[in-house]
Design an enzyme around this catalytic site. Structure first.
Site, PDB file in Angstrom:
ATOM      1  N   LYS A 159       0.676  -1.126  -0.088  1.00 39.55           N
ATOM      2  CA  LYS A 159      -0.157  -0.014   0.033  1.00 39.55           C
ATOM      3  C   LYS A 159       1.022   1.283  -0.123  1.00 39.55           C
ATOM      4  CE  LYS A 159      -4.335  -1.177  -0.126  1.00 39.55           C
ATOM      5  NZ  LYS A 159      -4.985  -1.844   0.913  1.00 39.55           N
ATOM      6  N   LYS A 192      -3.593 -11.511  -7.923  1.00 42.76           N
ATOM      7  CA  LYS A 192      -5.017 -12.006  -7.651  1.00 42.76           C
ATOM      8  C   LYS A 192      -6.053 -10.985  -7.980  1.00 42.76           C
ATOM      9  CE  LYS A 192      -5.127  -9.010  -3.417  1.00 42.76           C
ATOM     10  NZ  LYS A 192      -5.747  -8.580  -2.151  1.00 42.76           N
ATOM     11  N   LYS A 221      -9.954  -5.247  -6.043  1.00 42.42           N
ATOM     12  CA  LYS A 221     -10.336  -3.970  -6.402  1.00 42.42           C
ATOM     13  C   LYS A 221      -9.355  -2.915  -7.181  1.00 42.42           C
ATOM     14  CE  LYS A 221     -13.249  -4.714  -3.075  1.00 42.42           C
ATOM     15  NZ  LYS A 221     -13.979  -4.633  -2.002  1.00 42.42           N
TER      16      LYS A 221
HETATM   17  P1  TYM Z   1     -10.689  -7.186   1.757  1.00 41.68           P
HETATM   18  O1  TYM Z   1     -12.034  -6.369   1.928  1.00 41.68           O
HETATM   19  O2  TYM Z   1      -9.694  -7.117   1.147  1.00 41.68           O
HETATM   20  O3  TYM Z   1     -11.303  -8.802   1.371  1.00 41.68           O
HETATM   21  C1  TYM Z   1     -12.278  -9.430   2.004  1.00 41.68           C
HETATM   22  C2  TYM Z   1     -12.259 -10.899   1.983  1.00 41.68           C
HETATM   23  O4  TYM Z   1     -11.921 -11.289   0.765  1.00 41.68           O
HETATM   24  C3  TYM Z   1     -10.791 -12.165   0.575  1.00 41.68           C
HETATM   25  N1  TYM Z   1     -10.299 -11.880  -0.725  1.00 41.68           N
HETATM   26  C4  TYM Z   1      -9.810 -13.105  -1.343  1.00 41.68           C
HETATM   27  N2  TYM Z   1      -9.677 -14.221  -1.268  1.00 41.68           N
HETATM   28  C5  TYM Z   1      -9.026 -14.872  -2.224  1.00 41.68           C
HETATM   29  N3  TYM Z   1      -8.910 -14.394  -3.442  1.00 41.68           N
HETATM   30  C6  TYM Z   1      -8.879 -13.177  -3.699  1.00 41.68           C
HETATM   31  N4  TYM Z   1      -8.514 -12.717  -4.936  1.00 41.68           N
HETATM   32  C7  TYM Z   1      -9.360 -12.189  -2.662  1.00 41.68           C
HETATM   33  N5  TYM Z   1      -9.761 -10.990  -2.660  1.00 41.68           N
HETATM   34  C8  TYM Z   1     -10.190 -10.727  -1.532  1.00 41.68           C
HETATM   35  C9  TYM Z   1      -9.887 -11.468   1.644  1.00 41.68           C
HETATM   36  O5  TYM Z   1      -8.869 -12.379   1.890  1.00 41.68           O
HETATM   37  C10 TYM Z   1     -10.733 -11.309   2.790  1.00 41.68           C
HETATM   38  O6  TYM Z   1     -11.005 -12.514   3.563  1.00 41.68           O
HETATM   39  N6  TYM Z   1      -8.276  -6.722   6.205  1.00 41.68           N
HETATM   40  C11 TYM Z   1      -9.660  -7.376   5.745  1.00 41.68           C
HETATM   41  C12 TYM Z   1     -10.756  -6.928   6.283  1.00 41.68           C
HETATM   42  C13 TYM Z   1     -10.926  -7.086   7.850  1.00 41.68           C
HETATM   43  C14 TYM Z   1     -10.984  -8.338   8.376  1.00 41.68           C
HETATM   44  C15 TYM Z   1     -11.074  -7.997   9.848  1.00 41.68           C
HETATM   45  C16 TYM Z   1     -10.929  -9.541   8.122  1.00 41.68           C
HETATM   46  C17 TYM Z   1     -10.915  -5.981   8.596  1.00 41.68           C
HETATM   47  N7  TYM Z   1     -11.020  -6.673   9.990  1.00 41.68           N
HETATM   48  C18 TYM Z   1     -10.989  -9.201  10.779  1.00 41.68           C
HETATM   49  C19 TYM Z   1     -11.055 -10.832   9.063  1.00 41.68           C
HETATM   50  C20 TYM Z   1     -11.155 -10.251  10.177  1.00 41.68           C
HETATM   51  C21 TYM Z   1      -9.638  -6.813   4.293  1.00 41.68           C
HETATM   52  O7  TYM Z   1      -9.203  -5.862   3.703  1.00 41.68           O
HETATM   53  O8  TYM Z   1     -10.187  -7.725   3.375  1.00 41.68           O
END
Ligand code: TYM
Length: 331
Positions: A111, A194, A197
């Site tokens: 980031k 991967k 967004k």
């Molecule tokens: P975020 O919003 O980027 O993504 C949400 C969830 O989707 C999964 N994901 C993927 N899995 C497989 N392949 C992909 N291409 C892919 N893109 C997204 C992510 O692994 C995630 O599970 N930090 C987290 C949000 C968060 C969170 C938490 C999660 C905040 N607090 C506490 C668990 C527990 C995030 O940015 O996810």
């Protein structure tokens, strides 16, 4: 019942990576665990969204959670910013988190590279806020995709360190969890990396059939296999991964054999993949439209979810304060 917690940042619509990486596990886990699924709106502030966009995205994700099958009767659905206890725990955890370890987190480094003019403290302490999300409910399992493994390691460190500093066995160490054999990384359609967004390579759950078909049609391929049984280049491997999750096993097997005997036609593979992807997404998209127009229902779910989540977090925080040494006399 074992506690499960997970969240997704509201930065637009859910895509297939979110769906297969996390949400399909949410839907299964709500049957067997005490689940809390939230919308991580505080986490999305690291990129400074406009208020209107943030408001819209939170509502969108809520409707999409429901459309994917998360059932408020079975799981608690809430919005992160409705539970202020999280911030208090975030502060305590930050007191025990070290600059070196936070700086080594790959997502922070990535980031920082992508937004060099906005390397803010929130970005730096992103993993401790995530740890607070999880530990405030003393969750044991956290369904996430592969990209969250390092953040999960930090959450375990936060739990261990708190226990060590205060000589207690208070926080359990949360484990990342998935129903598939291994943590999933759903690839994008641009040939590498991967689906994400910010990568601009997503198929969204709200995409219509035509949009999906066009995106798949444009996916990067090579000219075809020239040597039988040769390894697949990354862009082809990615298409096969998508086939594996969207299509029937015999479809995957058929194209795998065509690759191995060098008779593969990528036009046919893409046509099949697009059709199968549309079949996965279509019913979800239709339900998204139903739920997003029902503001009364969305508000009720968010309100009731917030109450339950607050109750769970408040109990933990009362105990945490006592462990740390804040005297009840002062309040
Ligand atoms: P975020 O919003 O980027 O993504 C949400 C969830 O989707 C999964 N994901 C993927 N899995 C497989 N392949 C992909 N291409 C892919 N893109 C997204 C992510 O692994 C995630 O599970 N930090 C987290 C949000 C968060 C969170 C938490 C999660 C905040 N607090 C506490 C668990 C527990 C995030 O940015 O996810």
């Amino acid at each position: 019942m074992e506690k499960v917690v997970s969240g997704i940042r509201p930065t637009g619509n859910l895509h297939l990576g979110n769906y297969f990486g996390a949400v399909t596990s949410f839907v299964k886990m709500q049957e067997d665990y005490d689940c809390m699924f939230f919308i991580a709106d505080w986490h999305s502030l690291t990129t400074q969204p406009k208020p209107g966009d943030l408001r819209r995205s939170v509502k969108t994700i809520l409707a999409e959670y429901l459309a994917c099958g998360i059932d408020p009767e079975k799981a608690t659905i809430y919005i992160q910013s409705d539970v202020k206890e999280t911030l208090e725990l975030y502060l305590y955890l930050n007191m025990n988190a070290y600059l070196g370890e936070l700086g080594r987190v790959t997502t922070f480094k990535e980031k920082a590279r992508k937004q060099p003019n906005n390397v803010n403290a929130g970005l730096f302490t992103y993993p401790t806020l995530m740890a607070a999300d999880i530990l405030q409910h003393k969750a044991l399992k956290v369904p996430v995709g592969k990209d969250q493994q390092q953040n999960m390691e930090m959450a375990r460190k936060c739990a261990r360190r708190f226990n060590n500093i205060y000589g207690v066995e208070f926080f359990p160490e949360p484990q990342d969890f998935t129903y598939s054999a291994k943590a999933l990384k759903i690839p994008g359609l641009d040939g590498s990396g991967k689906m994400g967004k910010s990568e601009g390579n997503c198929v969204y759950l709200c995409d219509d059939d035509k949009t999906i078909t066009n995106k798949v049609k444009k996916a990067l391929t090579v000219s075809g296999a020239e040597v039988p049984n040769s390894p697949k280049p990354e862009c082809i491997e990615n298409l096969f991964t998508l086939l594996e999750i969207c299509s029937a096993p015999e479809v995957y097997k058929f194209y795998d054999e065509r690759w191995n005997d060098c008779t593969i036609r990528f036009g046919d593979l893409k046509k099949q993949l697009a059709e199968d992807m549309c079949n996965v997404i279509r019913p979800i998209r239709e339900r998204i439209m139903e739920f997003s127009s029902n503001d009364t229902l969305l508000e009720k779910i968010a309100r009731e979810g917030a109450e339950r989540a607050r109750e769970s977090a408040a109990k933990t925080l009362r105990e945490v304060r006592e462990i740390i040494g804040f005297t009840p006399v002062a309040r």
